[in-house]
Design an enzyme around this catalytic site. Structure first.
Site, PDB file in Angstrom:
ATOM      1  N   ASP A 271       3.783   1.947   0.371  1.00 19.56           N
ATOM      2  CA  ASP A 271       2.486   1.327   0.498  1.00 19.56           C
ATOM      3  C   ASP A 271       1.501   2.466   0.756  1.00 19.56           C
ATOM      4  OD1 ASP A 271       0.563  -0.581   0.959  1.00 19.56           O
ATOM      5  OD2 ASP A 271       0.924  -0.517   3.112  1.00 19.56           O
ATOM      6  N   LYS A 272       0.232   2.210   0.564  1.00 20.30           N
ATOM      7  CA  LYS A 272      -0.711   3.290   0.810  1.00 20.30           C
ATOM      8  C   LYS A 272      -1.361   3.179   2.187  1.00 20.30           C
ATOM      9  CE  LYS A 272      -4.937   3.320  -0.637  1.00 20.30           C
ATOM     10  NZ  LYS A 272      -5.673   3.703   0.562  1.00 20.30           N
ATOM     11  N   THR A 273      -2.132   2.106   2.349  1.00 22.79           N
ATOM     12  CA  THR A 273      -2.929   2.024   3.563  1.00 22.79           C
ATOM     13  C   THR A 273      -2.046   1.847   4.780  1.00 22.79           C
ATOM     14  OG1 THR A 273      -4.418   0.842   2.164  1.00 22.79           O
ATOM     15  CG2 THR A 273      -4.982   0.952   4.492  1.00 22.79           C
ATOM     16  N   GLU A 375     -18.983   6.158   4.033  1.00 25.50           N
ATOM     17  CA  GLU A 375     -20.367   6.179   4.484  1.00 25.50           C
ATOM     18  C   GLU A 375     -20.430   6.205   5.986  1.00 25.50           C
ATOM     19  OE1 GLU A 375     -22.642   3.037   2.816  1.00 25.50           O
ATOM     20  OE2 GLU A 375     -23.522   4.490   1.435  1.00 25.50           O
ATOM     21  N   ARG A 474     -12.605  14.463   0.128  1.00 25.83           N
ATOM     22  CA  ARG A 474     -13.466  13.736  -0.806  1.00 25.83           C
ATOM     23  C   ARG A 474     -14.860  14.324  -0.722  1.00 25.83           C
ATOM     24  NH1 ARG A 474     -12.771   7.387  -0.137  1.00 25.83           N
ATOM     25  NH2 ARG A 474     -10.533   7.173  -0.337  1.00 25.83           N
ATOM     26  N   THR A 554       0.112  -0.196  -4.230  1.00 26.91           N
ATOM     27  CA  THR A 554      -0.937  -0.558  -3.295  1.00 26.91           C
ATOM     28  C   THR A 554      -1.798  -1.662  -3.858  1.00 26.91           C
ATOM     29  OG1 THR A 554      -2.863   0.242  -2.135  1.00 26.91           O
ATOM     30  CG2 THR A 554      -2.358   1.316  -4.203  1.00 26.91           C
ATOM     31  N   ASN A 698       1.791  -7.440   3.669  1.00 25.74           N
ATOM     32  CA  ASN A 698       1.879  -7.435   2.206  1.00 25.74           C
ATOM     33  C   ASN A 698       3.068  -6.629   1.704  1.00 25.74           C
ATOM     34  OD1 ASN A 698       0.697  -5.152   3.188  1.00 25.74           O
ATOM     35  ND2 ASN A 698      -0.513  -4.782   1.360  1.00 25.74           N
TER      36      ASN A 698
END
Lengths: 1071, 343
Positions: A271-273, A375, A474, A554, A698
């Site tokens: 999974d990613k998150t 942000e 990023r 994901t 999930n």
């Protein structure tokens, strides 16, 4: 209103949820604390996305507000679809007060979401318990067995067959013997009553031999295996190196039956998150006017890694500072104090150009509600550096610039979308200047720069951007433009016209945006880190060195997933090609897969002269996939829509084939069930051992369907952990779990099995050989007591100690040399071939054990002339030889002699002699004359030199060949493990092993982070004032109120889906 | 790691060598020198041992005379079970070319007699033989009771099939002079057998002790009349019985029958010359197509004349040496690149 447990929530109930609560059931949103019945949710548990999503109630129900009485009287009837597992679709109709309202996904809050930024909301339960979409997505729990277990079952069947064969051979032989020889012997030994034929005698002999030889079928093996696994599980629980201090969680083996499978993993589905990433964005570095801030230089001017030891810049003096923010470069603070105008402009831009909503909590602290964490990181950075974003209205933005409040007039908001990849604001400052502030993807923004920008600055900033990207950050480029009043007014008028236009409105607006966002002046660049979990890169690198393929599954967006892929080193620029599959129907997907495959093989063919080996291996199964080794690295990115088609049976194999040839596979926007389907696909068609790792609800289905499920523990939500087989707090522990614990478990289990089979064959088959000399009469070679005790007392502990404690190379070397993991994947240490080797070894030993005493005892007498060739002496000699031979063998097999091994091995031999002498003692015979008929035998036999000579020769004959073979194997064809052992030994002599960490190298492709975690439409929210509290009433005169009250939401939804498509189309062109 | 809440350290696993799998340990390693040393040493040892054993076996003098065929008439007589009460004697002359020095033992040797059959081995009563209860015949099938339901003493197939030939060795220095070679039947059994495993019941008169039991069907005489000359050598304590009751492991076996008393002519052993065996032929072997012989043998400290162990050691030693040379050759010719782990 009353408190209820989740279990008591029933369909039709109306429940109230408060901020930051988990949603208990699938709800129809009725009303909320926010205006217009809005409600923000985080769906990280469902799909891994972390940005907030908006749900809004029907306008008719949102009027109910928090009025208990009216809510209690709510009697609407919902007609909807049956419970299903589609997370992004809902259709239904609400009938209430004689009118019907159609319901879609936007009005539903699913179980597993978390309510955010909404102090309360009311909802009516539509699905509860197992009917909820979340639960529908979690797969069935299956009973998991390891592949060794399955192999064992086959082997035990074979052994049983072998046993029956032996029984039949001996039974028939007995019939013949009774007929030929025994018949003449009848004077000395009558038939027993009722059995007077040789055939019947053979039949009885068959059963007798089945009973005597049953020790080849290792029943105690299963128990021992479980004990060993339990031991390994405890080692995992006890490992301090898998203990996370942050949350005080130790690793936990929740299943104790799967350990050795950890050493055979070929595919990891992650999974990613929350698993790879921490879901925290931090402002790391910036480049302002050609100078980098945020790097630490040591005294020699060398760049150093940021370490915890360095003192972060102290922001505590500022009352408004966010405590969690850390920045390590004092020079930026100095520049701010010195009043560098560019630096000020840069920070001002960060404070102005965003979609963040400010809010004050009860303690008077400023809290930002961020829609994208990127942000949030930028605005928080500006805040800590003295440019504090205080408040906003649809027309103004108030910031505190180094202590003075300044209010800017917001003239226009040029919102973000995925094509523009930038956002801008046009503000008028108190001095009356109009400025356009823009931030966006560097590639896009650099094209928009004015030619008057200095070349040096451009190239410097560009270099800096590359550098940032190289570190996995990023990046965003920052630029501004001064506008004159007249020009802006003209442009603004055109914009209003465009907004009012009926056809091609979007295109016209886009053109206008393009028009004004040019001739920008470059300010600098920012670098935000999507914080990976600690050690993810090292883990991923070393796992891929161990030939473990890592697939990222994901629910998040494609861009985010790809970015993380780059950040984790799973995707690199060195890769030959990256295939993106993003078709929207079966035909497209098939076409894309075909193209990808063509290009894969096409390239192969193009440099087929020696560079590429394209070998076909044999077909695996009937619907198997041709596995071809393709050199060069490829990556495959596929999204959920395409995956649904790719998983259809006719395309499935193409997909799998392609995916397995790629080094990295990223599946994005997949539902929990699709995750499980992907895992199942690989599991069923690849014959490979799979591991799924995840942290949220999930991931439950995937964790359940993989061979091994790993849950990340210590965070909110326990679903993943509860469904998992192993759990720990950090992704990086996966490396230790697999490369150290898994490898050791597999290594030990295989050694244990080999030895166990060998031992039982050596022990049992002696009866078979003896059968030829005792008329196949099912006479055992050993004393009954010895047979009973051999497996339990005399030989069980040394092999258990080996199975639990053995190590070939130490943990540090296991981690440093991931290639050591490969024997497990290839199943090299225990397979059918190995089993036969052990069996042959066992048979050879049993033969040596029998032949040598037989030859020696034939026609022999003792030192004092008395005979020693009696059955009992023979039994004692054989038993002693056997115990010594198998003990020497285990001593050779044990490669890691701890105190415990010493105690067990020497102890077993000592125990054997103690028990032997006890059972052959005079006292025990006088008490139980018929149970212990071997009186005096041990003493008599074991004082004969001849007997010891026999034992010695037996040991030499059965052990020396093994030593010779092992030495030659290691000498001629050393495995990596052997080499490292040797090296380790040399190292130990030379100096204590130093710990080495694999150098982390990152790719240096430049990627702009802005496009990733952002959603279009929030600009409209802000400028329309929809999401602002009643205390800032929306001004009717604003141009954006041209839209009616719900249109922006529809826009929002429409555009979200558009972004995916547009991006994918953009990519497919590249194919 | 920066935050380390004190109260949560309770969940931190203990830092013990056992739990962290860091127990100090020796690693077994097959180094070339080590393995070759072991191989050469083993080879040398086995070769020496083999030579010693062969030499010692060769120093043993052994004479075996198979009298199954020689006493053909007796064998024929014994084939018919009804002739059990007819005595049959047989004399076998032989010439001892070399003097047998030291202790000389006389064995009987049977071929093809399966004392190791499952039902045969079990067919005895240890309680009865230990003198606890002469009536305890439970384990003795199929020789528990006689036809009139009297318990057999000693019961069981082993006791019933006891070897019952009488062998007397005579030394014939001249054709007319026959000197009976003095032989002892004592100390031919294991000490534990004689004093622990076998006991007569506690009565003064042996015949009384065995009252209520009957003799095994193959025996001509009851158990208390086994040795007419030595009353102590009767009952369960009869040496021949004890020797017989220790069942052999293989169908061909020899059991100690008598040992030489070294007096008069025989102080140094058996002198060279003419001898003869006078055998009272009772034990039927032709019925099961077996054979029987009588063996005279001397002993060394490694036991009796058996070349097997010596040869086996020699062969093993030779093979080990050959193996060690080949291993050395392979090891030296193999080119090895030193291993350095990739950093």
């Amino acid at each position: 209103l009353q408190n209820e447990k989740w279990m008591n929530v029933k369909v039709g109930d109306i429940i109230k949820l408060e901020n930051n609560q988990f949603v208990a059931a699938d709800l129809l949103l009725l009303s909320s604390s926010e205006p217009h019945g809005l409600c923000y949710i985080e769906t990280a548990e469902l799909d891994g996305e972390t940005n907030l999503k908006v749900r809004h109630a029907l306008s008719v129900t949102s009027e109910l507000g928090g009025d208990m009485n009216r809510l209690a009287r709510f009697d609407g009837i919902v007609v909807c679809e049956a419970p299903n597992n589609k997370l992004d679709k809902f259709t239904g109709v609400l009938s209430w007060k004689d009118s019907k309202h159609s319901l879609n996904n936007e009005k539903i809050i699913l179980r597993g979401c978390v309510l955010r930024n909404t102090s309360w909301c009311f909802g009516m339960v539509i699905f509860a318990g197992p009917d909820t979409k979340l639960m529908q997505n979690s797969g069935k729990t299956k009973f998991k067995r390891t592949s060794i277990d399955r192999l064992m079952n086959t082997l035990v069947l074979w052994i049983f067959g072998f046993l029956v064969c032996l029984g039949i051979i001996l039974g028939i032989a007995n019939s013949i013997w009774e007929n030929q020889v025994g018949d003449q012997f009848r004077t000395f030994l009558f038939w027993n009553e009722g059995e007077k034929s040789s055939v019947f005698s053979g039949f009885l002999t068959f059963w007798s031999y089945i009973i005597i030889l049953n020790t080849v079928v290792p029943i105690s093996l299963y128990v021992s295996m479980e004990v060993i696994r339990l031991g390994h599980s405890y080692f995992i629980n006890w490992d301090r190196k898998m203990y996370y201090y942050g949350t005080a969680t130790a690793a936990e083996a929740r299943t104790t039956t799967l350990n050795e499978e950890l050493g055979q993993i070929e595919y990891v589905f992650s999974d990613k998150t929350g698993t790879l990433t921490q879901n925290i964005m931090t402002f790391k570095k910036c480049s302002i006017n050609g100078r980098i801030y945020g790097e630490i230089h040591d005294d020699l001017g060398q760049k150093t890694e940021i370490t915890k030891k360095k003192e972060p810049v102290d922001f505590s003096v500022k009352s408004q500072a966010d405590r969690t923010f850390q920045f390590f470069d004092q020079s930026l603070m100095e520049s701010i104090k010195l009043g560098d105008p560019k630096v000020h402009e840069f920070l001002r831009l960060l404070a102005l150009c965003h979609t963040v909503m400010p809010e004050e909590n009860s303690a008077g602290q400023l809290i930002y509600q961020v829609q994208s964490p990127d942000e949030g990181a930028l605005v928080t950075a500006a805040r800590n550096l003295g440019f504090i974003f205080k408040s906003r209205t649809p027309e103004t933005i108030t910031i505190e610039e180094l202590g003075t409040l300044v209010t800017y007039q917001l003239l226009a908001f040029l919102d973000f979308n995925n094509i523009r990849k930038r956002m801008s604001v046009i503000v008028r400052n108190p001095e009356g200047q109009i400025k356009l502030y823009s931030k966006g993807a560097d590639t896009v923004l650099f094209e928009k720069l004015h030619s008057s920008n200095e070349e040096d600055l451009l190239s410097l900033t560009s270099d800096h951007l590359s550098e940032f990207a190289g570190e996995g950050l990023r990046t965003l480029a920052i630029a501004y433009r001064d506008l004159d009043d007249k020009y802006f007014k003209e442009w603004h008028k055109m914009l209003e016209d465009a907004n009012a236009a009926i056809d091609e409105r979007d295109e016209r607006i886009a053109e206008l945006y393009e028009e004004i966002e040019r001739d920008l002046m470059l300010l600098g660049a920012t670098a935000v880190e999507d914080k990976l979990q600690e050690g993810v890169i090292e883990t991923v690198t070393s796992l891929s060195l161990a030939n473990i393929k890592i697939w990222v599954l994901t629910g998040d967006k494609q861009e985010t997933a790809i970015n993380i892929g780059y950040a984790c080193n799973m995707l690199t620029d060195d890769m030959n090609d990256m295939f993106v599959i993003a078709g929207n129907n079966a035909v497209e997907v098939r076409e894309e897969l075909r193209k990808a495959k063509e290009s894969l093989f096409g390239q192969n063919r193009s440099f087929s002269n020696g560079h590429i080996v394209c070998e076909k291996k044999q077909q695996l199964e009937l619907d198997s996939v041709v596995e071809e080794t393709v050199t060069g690295d490829y990556a495959l990115i596929i999204n959920g829509h395409s995956l649904a088609y790719a998983l259809e049976s006719d395309v499935k194999n193409d997909f799998l084939e392609l995916a397995c040839m790629c080094k990295t596979v990223v599946c994005c926007r997949v539902t929990p069930l699709q995750k499980a389907q992907v895992v199942e696909l690989v599991k069923n068609h690849r014959n490979a051992v799979t591991l799924a790792i995840g942290d949220g609800a999930n991931d439950v289905s995937m964790i359940k369907s993989a061979h091994i499920g790993v849950g990340i523990s210590g965070q909110e939500g326990l679903q993943a952990v509860l469904a998992s087989d192993f759990s720990f707090a950090q992704f990086r522990y996966l490396q230790r779990l697999l490369l150290v614990h898994g490898r050791w478990s597999y290594f030990r289990m295989c050694k244990f099995l080999c030895y166990f089979f060998y031992k039982n064959f050596a022990f049992t088959l002696v009866h078979f050989w003896f059968g030829f000399f005792c008329g196949f009469s099912a006479q055992t070679v050993y004393d009954q007591w010895f047979i009973t005790l051999f497996n339990i007392v005399y030989t069980s502990l040394p092999v258990l100690a080996m199975g639990i404690f053995d190590q070939d190379v130490n943990d540090q070397n296991s981690m440093d040399h991931p290639q050591l993991y490969q024997p497990g994947q290839l199943n090299l240490l225990f397979n059918k071939h190995k089993f036969f080797t052990c069996m042959v070894h066992g048979i050879y030993t049993s033969l040596a054990l029998f032949i040598i005493p037989y030859g020696a005892f034939y026609n022999v007498a003792g030192e004092d002339g008395q005979h020693i060739a009696d059955y009992q002496s023979f039994a004692v000699t054989m038993a002693t030889s056997l115990v010594i031979v198998v003990s020497v063998q285990i001593a050779l097999d044990t490669s890691y002699w701890t105190v415990i091994n010493h105690v067990f091995i020497w102890g077993s031999i000592a125990t054997y002699f103690c028990i032997l002498f006890t059972m052959h003692s005079n006292d025990i015979f006088s008490t139980f004359p018929s149970q212990f008929p071997f009186v005096g035998n041990a003493l008599h036999s074991l004082t004969q030199k001849c007997v010891w000579l026999v034992i010695l020769l037996t040991t030499v004959a059965s052990v020396m060949p093994v030593v010779a073979f092992r030495f030659l194997r290691v000498d001629l064809y050393p495995t990596l493990s052997d080499q490292i052992r040797q090296w380790q030994k040399a190292q130990k002599k030379a100096r204590p092993p130093r710990s080495r960490r694999p150098q982390t190298r990152r790719s240096s492709s430049r990627r702009s982070g802005y496009a990733f975690a952002h959603q279009e439409g929030y600009g409209e929210l802000i400028t329309s004032g929809k999401n602002m509290r009643a205390k800032n009433p929306p001004t009717s005169g604003l141009e954006k109120t041209l839209y009616n009250s719900t249109s922006w939401i529809e826009n929002l939804c429409k555009k979200t889906t558009d972004t995916v498509n547009s991006f994918s189309q953009d990519k497919t062109v590249k194919l | 790691m920066e935050k380390r809440p004190q109260h949560d350290l309770s969940r931190l696993p203990d830092n013990t060598a056992l739990k962290q799998q860091k127990l100090p340990a020796q690693q077994l390693h097959f180094s070339a020198t080590g393995v070759l040393t072991i191989f050469f040493a083993t080879g040398v040892f086995c070769l020496c041992m083999g030579i010693i054993l062969i030499l010692s076996a060769n120093s043993i003098q052994e004479i075996e005379i198979n009298y199954t065929k020689i006493c053909a008439n007796c064998a024929k007589l014994r084939e018919d079970a009804f002739n059990f009460d007819k005595e049959c004697n047989c004399s076998i002359p032989f010439y001892l070319s070399r003097e047998m020095k030291g202790n000389v033992y006389m064995y009987y040797k049977l071929y093809g007699f399966h004392q190791n059959l499952y039902r045969y081995i079990l067919s005895r009563s240890n309680s009865q033989l230990a003198g606890k209860d002469v009536m305890a015949v439970e384990d003795c099938a199929p020789f528990k009771m006689s036809h009139n339901k009297t318990p057999i003493a000693p019961c069981g197939a082993i006791a019933n099939s006891m070897f019952n030939d009488t062998i007397i060795l005579s030394y014939n220095p001249t054709s007319s002079l026959h000197i009976k070679v003095p032989m002892l039947s004592s100390e031919i059994t294991w000490w534990t057998d004689k004093y622990v495993k076998f006991h007569n019941p506690h009565y003064t008169n042996l015949a009384e002790e065995f009252a209520g039991t009957t003799k095994p069907p193959n025996w001509p005489k009851p158990i208390y009349e086994l040795d007419e000359k030595d009353p102590k050598n009767n009952g369960f304590l009869n040496d021949d019985l004890i020797v017989w009751m220790r069942t052999a492991a293989f169908p061909t076996f020899k059991k100690l029958y008598r040992r030489l008393i070294r007096t008069h002519h025989f102080v140094k052993g058996l002198p060279a010359g003419n001898y003869s065996f006078n055998i009272t032929y009772n034990f039927p072997v032709t019925r099961f197509q077996g054979e029987k012989s009588v063996v005279l043998s001397t002993q060394t400290q490694y036991g009796s004349k058996s070349l097997f162990l010596g040869l086996a050691y020699t062969v093993t030693g030779a093979v080990t040496w050959m193996a060690s040379f080949s291993i050395m050759a392979i090891h030296l010719t193999k080119k090895r690149e030193p291993f350095f782990p990739k950093q």
